[in-house]
Write a protein that holds these residues in place. Structure first.
Motif, short mmCIF file in Angstrom:
data_model
loop_
_atom_site.label_atom_id
_atom_site.label_comp_id
_atom_site.label_asym_id
_atom_site.label_seq_id
_atom_site.Cartn_x
_atom_site.Cartn_y
_atom_site.Cartn_z
N LEU A 15 0.82 -1.21 0.00
CA LEU A 15 0.00 0.00 0.00
C LEU A 15 0.86 1.26 0.00
CD1 LEU A 15 -2.82 -1.01 2.52
CD2 LEU A 15 -3.05 -0.66 0.06
N ARG A 16 1.93 1.26 0.80
CA ARG A 16 2.79 2.44 0.86
C ARG A 16 3.47 2.71 -0.48
NH1 ARG A 16 5.53 0.96 4.87
NH2 ARG A 16 7.33 0.09 3.78
N ASN A 17 3.96 1.68 -1.10
CA ASN A 17 4.66 1.89 -2.37
C ASN A 17 3.70 2.22 -3.50
OD1 ASN A 17 7.05 1.33 -1.08
ND2 ASN A 17 7.09 -0.82 -1.67
N ALA A 18 2.50 1.63 -3.48
CA ALA A 18 1.51 1.99 -4.50
C ALA A 18 1.08 3.44 -4.33
CB ALA A 18 0.31 1.06 -4.39
N GLU A 19 0.92 3.90 -3.08
CA GLU A 19 0.55 5.30 -2.86
C GLU A 19 1.68 6.23 -3.26
OE1 GLU A 19 -1.38 8.16 0.62
OE2 GLU A 19 -0.67 6.14 1.11
N ALA A 20 2.91 5.82 -3.01
CA ALA A 20 4.04 6.64 -3.43
C ALA A 20 4.07 6.79 -4.94
CB ALA A 20 5.35 6.03 -2.92
N ALA A 21 3.82 5.69 -5.66
CA ALA A 21 3.76 5.78 -7.12
C ALA A 21 2.61 6.66 -7.57
CB ALA A 21 3.61 4.37 -7.70
N MET A 22 1.47 6.60 -6.85
CA MET A 22 0.34 7.48 -7.19
C MET A 22 0.71 8.94 -6.98
SD MET A 22 -2.17 9.45 -5.60
CE MET A 22 -2.30 8.77 -3.96
N CYS A 23 1.43 9.24 -5.92
CA CYS A 23 1.84 10.63 -5.68
C CYS A 23 2.75 11.13 -6.80
CB CYS A 23 2.56 10.73 -4.33
SG CYS A 23 1.49 10.47 -2.90
N ARG A 24 3.63 10.27 -7.30
CA ARG A 24 4.48 10.69 -8.42
C ARG A 24 3.64 10.92 -9.67
NH1 ARG A 24 9.36 6.92 -10.52
NH2 ARG A 24 7.59 5.63 -11.12
N ALA A 25 2.64 10.06 -9.90
CA ALA A 25 1.76 10.27 -11.05
C ALA A 25 0.98 11.57 -10.91
CB ALA A 25 0.81 9.09 -11.20
N LYS A 26 0.55 11.89 -9.74
CA LYS A 26 -0.24 13.10 -9.53
C LYS A 26 0.63 14.35 -9.63
CE LYS A 26 -4.16 14.42 -6.66
NZ LYS A 26 -5.16 13.97 -7.64
N ALA A 27 1.89 14.21 -9.21
CA ALA A 27 2.77 15.38 -9.21
C ALA A 27 3.36 15.67 -10.59
CB ALA A 27 3.89 15.18 -8.19
N HIS A 28 3.63 14.63 -11.39
CA HIS A 28 4.33 14.85 -12.65
C HIS A 28 3.41 14.82 -13.86
CE1 HIS A 28 8.29 14.73 -10.77
NE2 HIS A 28 7.85 13.70 -10.04
N ALA A 29 2.55 13.87 -13.94
CA ALA A 29 1.69 13.76 -15.12
C ALA A 29 0.39 13.12 -14.70
CB ALA A 29 2.38 12.94 -16.21
N ARG A 30 -0.63 13.91 -14.47
CA ARG A 30 -1.91 13.38 -14.02
C ARG A 30 -2.57 12.54 -15.12
NH1 ARG A 30 -5.05 17.45 -9.95
NH2 ARG A 30 -3.28 17.93 -8.60
N ASN A 31 -3.55 11.75 -14.71
CA ASN A 31 -4.28 10.88 -15.62
C ASN A 31 -3.35 9.83 -16.23
OD1 ASN A 31 -6.98 11.25 -15.54
ND2 ASN A 31 -7.17 12.22 -17.53
N THR A 32 -2.40 9.34 -15.43
CA THR A 32 -1.48 8.30 -15.91
C THR A 32 -1.35 7.23 -14.84
OG1 THR A 32 0.44 9.47 -15.00
CG2 THR A 32 -0.15 9.93 -17.29
N VAL A 33 -0.72 6.12 -15.27
CA VAL A 33 -0.40 5.03 -14.33
C VAL A 33 1.11 5.01 -14.17
CG1 VAL A 33 -0.61 2.58 -13.85
CG2 VAL A 33 -2.38 3.74 -15.18
N GLN A 34 1.57 5.08 -12.93
CA GLN A 34 3.00 5.05 -12.65
C GLN A 34 3.28 3.82 -11.79
OE1 GLN A 34 5.46 7.16 -13.67
NE2 GLN A 34 3.98 8.30 -14.92
N ALA A 35 4.27 3.04 -12.21
CA ALA A 35 4.69 1.89 -11.42
C ALA A 35 5.72 2.32 -10.39
CB ALA A 35 5.27 0.80 -12.33
N TYR A 36 5.71 1.63 -9.31
CA TYR A 36 6.64 1.98 -8.24
C TYR A 36 8.06 1.64 -8.67
CZ TYR A 36 9.24 1.69 -3.89
OH TYR A 36 10.18 1.84 -2.92
N ARG A 37 8.98 2.59 -8.36
CA ARG A 37 10.39 2.39 -8.58
C ARG A 37 11.14 2.80 -7.32
NH1 ARG A 37 8.51 -0.12 -11.91
NH2 ARG A 37 8.80 -0.07 -14.18
N PRO A 38 12.14 2.05 -6.94
CA PRO A 38 12.89 2.42 -5.72
C PRO A 38 13.50 3.81 -5.79
CG PRO A 38 13.42 0.18 -6.41
CD PRO A 38 12.62 0.79 -7.52
N GLU A 39 13.75 4.31 -7.02
CA GLU A 39 14.38 5.61 -7.14
C GLU A 39 13.39 6.75 -7.09
OE1 GLU A 39 13.88 3.71 -11.23
OE2 GLU A 39 14.63 3.14 -9.25
N LEU A 40 12.24 6.57 -6.43
CA LEU A 40 11.31 7.69 -6.25
C LEU A 40 12.02 8.83 -5.53
CD1 LEU A 40 7.99 5.94 -5.15
CD2 LEU A 40 8.36 7.26 -7.22
#
Length: 773
Positions: free
Chosen positions: A474-499
């Motif tokens: 859940l934490r990593n999926a939410e972190a990936a969602m935050c990156r999607a919301k911050a950089h390019a909305r309306n997209t799917v971002q997979a979690y990467r350790p280099e967040l």
């Protein structure tokens, strides 16, 4: 008597023989025994002397016999009297020993006697009763009126119940029986017996109450014999089972039959009954229509009343069908979102944990997609929360239509959803599903005459590559969602350790913020507000502080915007308002303590439909006077919905609560709306105060704000005053109040103290006095 007559016979026999001889002729008595003849001379004095001696002896014998007879008769009479006296003594002892009151009356109704129990019961002595009738007594027995004179020609027993107050003040019920006494058809009087039946009456009352409870009790009651055959049931049990009393009597209950219940369960049940005398627990019975009825039952073993008797069993049964239904509903509510009906976070975690266990066994994957709606806040701001709820329901329905039946969709936040995929999934498959979820939101959502188009920012985390536990996924999926919301909305971002570190910190901070209020990590500090004219304390502003257990103090500039974005500002703001009002109430009347506390409220709090009711409740609950509370709002409230803001602030002002506009001058306020706003105070932002004396343009803006406030008859408070020069400039320009480090840093309530400061001498403008509401 035979002895008496025997003695008389021996005494009178010689005399009788002599008299017989005298009466015979000389020829007849000339011969005596042996043929000898005795000659008698009638002229002889000795003859007559003998005759008269015999007659005297005979008379003496008669006298002695009569005396002896009288002695015997007197002795017999004495024995009879002794027997009678003994019988009377026994009777008297019996009457005295009888615990029930007993009395005797003659034929005229006058008392002839009574026993001690009568005296103790009525308080009347026997000496005062004898010879008197009831109407002649000063205090007649309570039952005397009911037991009146016997009707002529129809004498018979009389009976009545009588209540009297005993010497100790207790009430007693007596069953009084009065019966006539006859001897050879003649009425000699009356005898009365009064029996104390108070305990019997109480037992009858208790029995009546028990029967009433048995008949009208809402729980089913069943009485069973030693063979577990039903002997009696109450109407409630008939209603529970659907059977009549006649149908149940003589049968064995379903819940105790071996073919209906688990044998091990019944064995444990009866073992506990035998060991402790009763058992309580959940049972299952069968209704007459075949339906299963859950019951809460208590089975009690009742020992036999007699030594050789058999025990019986009492069973009290409560139909818990509604409780079971309510429990199921509560469990559903506990595990599901009330608005959308989707699983909530608790149920989601359980499902993820179960899917992770299956994936470990089958060597497959689990995908967690964390979804945040883009633009949802605009729906609430424009159309209201009812429209926002409708959008969430429609969103949930669209997501369910996209995923498979084996997948799970849950709502975990205000506008946040999580989709869990299991089985043969990988990152590419999960990304395609995320795209379909985004496509499902492209179609506008129609709400009346308004149309809203929302997007979705989705973060993806896979088990076991991106986490092996529920929290990690859940934490990593939410972190990936935050990156999607911050950089390019309306997209799917997979979690990467280099967040990025910023996204990770925001993610962690968001999670920490969710639990900070429950963990009591927040506290309030209070900064003094003073009157510039004389430096007097006029109030304090409540400032929220957060001390994280590991990160230490976190700046409000860092977590307040995050709370606004996540909606956590609403519960946090309520806690701030409750704590500040409670402190203001404690400070009331204390010298040197603020009598007014200012609290910042966000626009999101003010948009809550129950905000006014919340303020009323908090003021009443804490005992804080309305005039001791000042609410600080920002200029952005005027831009969003000015008319609604005017109505809301007017309702607060009508209650006596002061309203201030915070950070005035940093936004774009409409002066026409400002004129209509029920505002009492304008607060000059610290950004202007900090540059006083350095930038002429800033000084001009500050001066303009002061002039504007004075023209609108508003008070002015300057924030961030740190030097005496700034305080002096504000005083000269006509500013009313100030706060800042120059007068005191924010401090806990228990350490609150005002630092006195004298203003430098110089020309001062006339200031208006503080008009407290």
């Amino acid at each position: 008597m035979s002895e008496f007559f025997q003695r008389w016979r021996l005494l009178l026999q010689p005399a009788a023989r002599t008299i017989w001889l005298l009466g015979c002729t000389p020829a007849a008595w000339a011969q005596v025994s042996g043929g000898d003849v005795i000659a008698l001379d009638l002229r002889s004095p000795m003859f007559w002397l003998s005759v008269f001696g015999l007659l005297g002896a005979l008379g003496l014998g008669l006298v002695l016999g009569l005396v002896q007879f009288q002695r015997l008769k007197l002795r017999q009479r004495r024995a009879e009297l002794l027997l009678v006296r003994r019988e009377r003594t026994k009777l008297s002892a019996l009457l005295n020993a009888i615990p029930d009151p007993v009395y005797f009356k003659d034929a005229n109704g006058a008392y002839e006697g009574c026993n001690p129990a009568f005296e103790q019961c009525t308080g009347l002595r026997e000496a005062d009763l004898v010879g008197r009738r009831d109407e002649q007594l000063a205090e007649r027995p309570a039952w005397s009126q009911a037991l009146g004179p016997q009707p002529p020609g129809k004498p018979g027993p009389q009976r009545t119940l009588s209540w009297l107050t005993q010497a100790d003040g207790s009430r007693a019920c007596l069953d009084v029986v009065q019966a006539p006494v006859f001897d050879e058809g003649q009425c000699l009087g009356q005898v009365g017996v009064a029996r104390d039946v108070t305990a019997l009456r109480e037992a009858m009352s208790q029995l009546h109450r028990a029967v009433t409870v048995f008949e009208h009790c809402g729980e089913g009651i069943m009485v069973m014999d030693a063979d577990l055959r039903i002997r009696d049931v109450n109407p409630a049990l008939c209603a529970i089972t659907g059977y009549s009393c006649e149908e149940l009597e003589g049968s064995m209950p379903h819940y105790l039959r071996l073919n209906e219940q688990d044998p091990d369960f019944l064995e444990r049940l009866w073992a506990e009954v035998e060991a402790h005398g009763k058992w309580s627990g959940e049972l299952t019975d069968r209704h007459k229509n075949g339906e299963t009825v859950p019951l809460w039952g208590t089975i009690v073993k009742v020992p036999p009343a007699e030594s050789h008797g058999q025990p019986h069993y009492l069973s009290v049964l409560t139909d818990i069908s509604r409780i079971k239904k309510t429990e199921a509903e509560l469990l559903h509510q506990k595990l599901h979102d009330r608005l959308t009906g989707l699983p909530n976070l608790a149920l989601l975690r359980d499902r993820i944990e179960r899917q992770v266990g299956l994936a470990q066994r089958d060597h497959t994957c689990v995908a967690v997609l964390y979804i945040d709606l883009d633009g949802f806040r605009d729906v609430n701001d424009i159309a209201g929360h009812a429209a926002g709820d409708a959008v969430l329901k429609e969103t949930a329905a669209r997501f369910i239509n996209v995923v498979r039946a084996s997948d799970s969709v849950a709502r975990v936040g205000a506008d946040e959803f999580v989709v869990v995929l299991s089985g043969l999934v990988d990152e590419e498959t999960s990304m395609r599903l995320g795209e379909r979820l985004i496509d499902a939101m492209r179609e506008p959502i129609l709400l009346g005459d308004k149309s809203f188009t929302l997007g979705a920012s989705i973060g993806l985390a896979l088990f076991p590559a991106d986490g092996v536990s529920v929290d990690e996924l859940l934490r990593n999926a939410e972190a990936a969602m935050c990156r999607a919301k911050a950089h390019a909305r309306n997209t799917v971002q997979a979690y990467r350790p280099e967040l990025t570190q910023a996204v990770q910190q925001r993610f962690e901070l968001t999670h920490a913020l969710r639990h900070a209020n429950e963990a009591a990590q927040f506290r309030l500090e209070y900064q003094p507000q003073v009157r510039l004219s004389d430096g007097a304390l006029i109030g304090a502003e409540a400032l929220l502080r957060w001390r994280h257990p590991t990160r230490g103090p976190i700046s409000p500039a860092e977590f307040i915007p995050l709370a606004e974005d996540t909606g956590l500002i609403i519960p946090i703001g309520r806690w701030v308002l409750e704590t500040a009002c409670a402190q203001a109430a404690r400070w009331q009347g204390q010298p040197g303590k603020p009598q007014q506390v200012a609290v910042n409220v966000s626009a999101r709090q003010l948009r809550q439909p129950d905000f006014i009711e919340t303020v009323d409740f908090i003021l009443a609950e804490t005992g804080c006077p309305p005039q001791a509370l000042e609410l600080e709002v920002t200029e952005s409230l005027l831009l969003e919905d000015a008319e609604a803001a005017i109505e809301l602030l007017g309702a607060l002002t009508a209650r006596g609560v002061r309203v201030a506009i915070d950070d005035f001058g940093t936004g774009y306020s409409s002066l026409s709306y400002l004129r209509r706003m029920p505002v009492r105070t304008l607060k000059i932002d610290r950004s202007f105060v900090s540059e006083l004396g350095q930038d002429a343009h800033v000084a001009a803006i500050a001066r303009t704000v002061i002039v504007l406030a004075r023209s609108l008859n508003l008070d002015v408070l300057a924030e961030g005053v740190e030097t005496a020069e700034q305080a002096a400039w504000l005083q000269r320009e006509g500013c009313d109040w100030a706060q800042g480090w120059h007068y005191g840093r924010p401090m806990p309530a228990e350490d609150f103290v005002l630092t006195p400061h004298a203003l430098p001498d110089g020309p001062r403008r006339t200031l208006r006095h503080l008009q407290l509401a």
